[in-house]
Enzyme design. Structure first.
Site, PDB file in Angstrom:
ATOM      1  N   ALA A   1       8.795  10.042   1.691  1.00 32.98           N
ATOM      2  CA  ALA A   1       9.513  10.806   0.654  1.00 32.98           C
ATOM      3  C   ALA A   1       9.276  12.287   0.854  1.00 32.98           C
ATOM      4  O   ALA A   1       8.147  12.719   1.052  1.00 32.98           O
ATOM      5  CB  ALA A   1       9.048  10.378  -0.729  1.00 32.98           C
ATOM      6  N   GLN A   2      10.348  13.034   0.829  1.00 27.19           N
ATOM      7  CA  GLN A   2      10.222  14.454   1.149  1.00 27.19           C
ATOM      8  C   GLN A   2      10.474  15.331  -0.060  1.00 27.19           C
ATOM      9  O   GLN A   2       9.704  16.216  -0.393  1.00 27.19           O
ATOM     10  CB  GLN A   2      11.253  14.830   2.207  1.00 27.19           C
ATOM     11  CG  GLN A   2      11.167  14.013   3.444  1.00 27.19           C
ATOM     12  CD  GLN A   2      12.370  14.268   4.315  1.00 27.19           C
ATOM     13  OE1 GLN A   2      12.458  15.291   4.968  1.00 27.19           O
ATOM     14  NE2 GLN A   2      13.311  13.354   4.287  1.00 27.19           N
TER      15      GLN A   2
ATOM     16  N   LEU B   1       9.017   8.349  -7.032  1.00 25.08           N
ATOM     17  CA  LEU B   1       7.589   8.665  -6.882  1.00 25.08           C
ATOM     18  C   LEU B   1       6.933   8.719  -8.261  1.00 25.08           C
ATOM     19  O   LEU B   1       5.802   8.259  -8.446  1.00 25.08           O
ATOM     20  CB  LEU B   1       7.419  10.008  -6.160  1.00 25.08           C
ATOM     21  CG  LEU B   1       7.734  10.003  -4.659  1.00 25.08           C
ATOM     22  CD1 LEU B   1       7.666  11.420  -4.100  1.00 25.08           C
ATOM     23  CD2 LEU B   1       6.768   9.093  -3.899  1.00 25.08           C
TER      24      LEU B   1
ATOM     25  N   SER C   1       0.813  -1.216   0.000  1.00 23.59           N
ATOM     26  CA  SER C   1       0.000   0.000   0.000  1.00 23.59           C
ATOM     27  C   SER C   1       0.848   1.269   0.000  1.00 23.59           C
ATOM     28  O   SER C   1       0.502   2.261   0.623  1.00 23.59           O
ATOM     29  CB  SER C   1      -0.957  -0.010   1.200  1.00 23.59           C
ATOM     30  OG  SER C   1      -0.206  -0.102   2.408  1.00 23.59           O
TER      31      SER C   1
ATOM     32  N   ALA D   1       2.841   4.189  -2.664  1.00 19.33           N
ATOM     33  CA  ALA D   1       2.304   4.978  -3.785  1.00 19.33           C
ATOM     34  C   ALA D   1       2.018   4.103  -5.002  1.00 19.33           C
ATOM     35  O   ALA D   1       0.997   4.282  -5.680  1.00 19.33           O
ATOM     36  CB  ALA D   1       3.288   6.081  -4.157  1.00 19.33           C
TER      37      ALA D   1
ATOM     38  N   ARG E   1      23.700  10.612  -7.556  1.00 17.16           N
ATOM     39  CA  ARG E   1      23.806  10.154  -6.160  1.00 17.16           C
ATOM     40  C   ARG E   1      25.022   9.284  -5.875  1.00 17.16           C
ATOM     41  O   ARG E   1      25.698   9.469  -4.870  1.00 17.16           O
ATOM     42  CB  ARG E   1      22.554   9.357  -5.802  1.00 17.16           C
ATOM     43  CG  ARG E   1      21.416  10.259  -5.494  1.00 17.16           C
ATOM     44  CD  ARG E   1      20.308   9.525  -4.851  1.00 17.16           C
ATOM     45  NE  ARG E   1      19.450  10.512  -4.217  1.00 17.16           N
ATOM     46  CZ  ARG E   1      18.219  10.284  -3.822  1.00 17.16           C
ATOM     47  NH1 ARG E   1      17.697   9.094  -3.989  1.00 17.16           N
ATOM     48  NH2 ARG E   1      17.513  11.220  -3.246  1.00 17.16           N
TER      49      ARG E   1
ATOM     50  N   SER F   1       6.840   5.301   0.733  1.00 19.81           N
ATOM     51  CA  SER F   1       6.371   6.425  -0.087  1.00 19.81           C
ATOM     52  C   SER F   1       6.002   7.642   0.752  1.00 19.81           C
ATOM     53  O   SER F   1       6.286   8.778   0.373  1.00 19.81           O
ATOM     54  CB  SER F   1       5.153   6.004  -0.911  1.00 19.81           C
ATOM     55  OG  SER F   1       5.447   4.889  -1.707  1.00 19.81           O
TER      56      SER F   1
END
Ligand code: FAD
Length: 400
Positions: free
Chosen positions: A48-49, A382, A14, A16, A274, A45
């Protein structure tokens, strides 16, 4: 025991991607259930910022977005998936807006559709849309409202233990129940929480990120790729203790923060991909140019005092609140950071509809591989959840 009658589509997880898949399968006319390990809210999810990428800027295009992904993945991504991801990004954003997500906008017209856009590591353009610094929270809340307002059956505390094909589709043992479904969408996320525990390291992930659903899919005969490619978030919080394992949003660097060694020197491009930034930090510390946290952990400085306070108030309010509650004001002093285990780059092989190598078994979100190759850019996860969640949900509904 079986759940009465079974379902056309069963979604596992459950976050995103699972919520987007369930909402889309239901909208396509299927009867849908979501079985998830903990509560419906429990997932990565929601943590996530930073934001979600989409080429909305005047100077930008889906092709340029795709090129940035290709380069950041070191040319290992599946270009068919990348093209789908980037070309459907703006429609994914508009769909999220239609279900209630309010992205941060500039107060004046800016040629970017009014959106406040940030540039993230590896990107050639400002492309990151944000909802303050709680983007994942806003997206999952809107998706949950959509799912709960419809007819989707939600089965919390129902972890998937076993999956087998049968003549009508699939039988899934979730908790104490056996659920029958025509098609199954695996949306159970990655495994970085379990992997960090195994390595004795810190992770940004929620405790449910343990990877057993990937193992179950492999045992059922599905194929995977790049499973060994795990991503470190370059900027884990290193101090104070309350911030250890927190992922300092990459938007701090997008809005001007830079990485400094013990001598106060910049030692890397703070907005490189990254893996490049994480490796540069590891190397600087190995050369003896790092600093130590009060509890003896390795770190370097992130000079957040360079962020314009206006940008910080608009785009980093949650991060500021958390640090200030821990006694540190990031706008007044540099903060300590070190890479933390964050994301599973690889996963189950899927096609452009999200179908795995097994007919009627779909996968979307972090559990799937290919879209990011061996190195994901921030903000694309996302997006992947929404784009491929919707695709997998629709395709699973059509095939059942
Ligand atoms: C702190 C943090 C910050 C991030 N920031 C960003 C960002 O700014 N932008 C971005 O694009 N990405 C970001 N990411 C990455 C991104 O949030 C995730 O990769 C993505 O949301 C994963 O979504 P998902 O739906 O695939 O998995 P999750 O959201 O992890 O959901 C997986 C679901 O599956 C359930 N589950 C697990 N095992 C089972 C089982 N056996 N049976 C049933 N259910 C199971 C879990 O309980 C959960 O509900 C961040 C990640 C973290 C941790």
């Amino acid at each position: 025991m079986s759940v009465a009658g079974g379902f056309d589509v069963l979604v596992i997880g459950s976050g995103a991607s699972g919520l987007a898949a369930a909402a889309s399968a239901e909208a396509a006319g299927a009867s849908v259930a979501i079985a998830t390990k903990g509560s419906i809210q429990s997932c990565n999810s929601a943590k996530a910022q930073g934001g979600i990428q989409a080429a909305m800027g005047e100077e930008d295009s889906p092709e340029q977005h795709a090129e940035d992904i290709w380069r950041s993945s070191h040319e290992t991504a599946d270009r068919r998936l990348v093209d789908v991801l980037t070309s459907e990004a703006s429609s994914a954003i508009h769909w999220l807006e239609a279900i209630g997500v309010e992205f941060t906008r500039e107060s004046s017209a800016n040629g970017n559709g009014g959106y406040r856009l940030a540039r993230c590591g590896g990107a050639s353009q400002k492309r990151l849309l944000q909802v303050g610094d709680r983007t994942g929270h806003a997206i999952t809340a809107a998706l949950r409202d959509t799912v709960e307002a419809g007819g989707v059956t939600v089965l919390p505390k129902s972890p998937l233990h076993e999956l087998a094909r049968n003549e009508n589709g699939w039988a899934a043992r979730c908790g104490d129940e056996t659920i029958h479904a025509g098609t199954v969408v695996l949306a159970a996320g990655g495994r970085c929480f379990a992997e960090a525990e195994r390595r004795g390291e810190l992770s940004t992930n929620h405790p449910g990120a343990t990877g057993e659903v990937t193992r179950i899919a492999l045992d059922t005969g599905a194929q995977a790729r790049d499973l060994d490619a795990l991503q470190y978030h370059p900027n884990g919080g290193a101090w104070p203790e309350t911030m250890q394992g927190y992922s300092i949003p990459e938007t701090t660097r997008a809005y001007g923060a830079v990485l400094l060694n013990a001598d106060g020197e910049e030692f890397t491009d703070s907005l490189a991909p990254r893996d490049v930034v994480s490796d540069a930090i590891f190397e600087e510390v190995a050369k003896g140019k790092g600093v130590e946290t009060p509890d003896g952990r390795p770190a370097v400085y992130l000079d957040t005092t360079r962020i314009d306070p206006h940008d910080a108030e608009l785009s980093l309010p949650y991060m500021l609140r958390r640090y200030r509650a821990g006694g540190i004001d990031p706008l007044a002093e540099r903060i300590l950071t070190y890479p933390v285990l964050h994301y599973q780059n690889g996963g189950l092989v899927i096609d452009t509809e999200g179908e795995t190598t097994l007919e009627g078994l779909y996968a979307c979100g972090e559990i799937a591989g290919g879209t990011h190759g061996r190195n994901r850019m921030m903000g694309n996860s996302l997006l992947e959840c929404v784009v491929f969640g919707r695709r997998a949900g629709r395709a699973a509904a059509a095939r059942h």
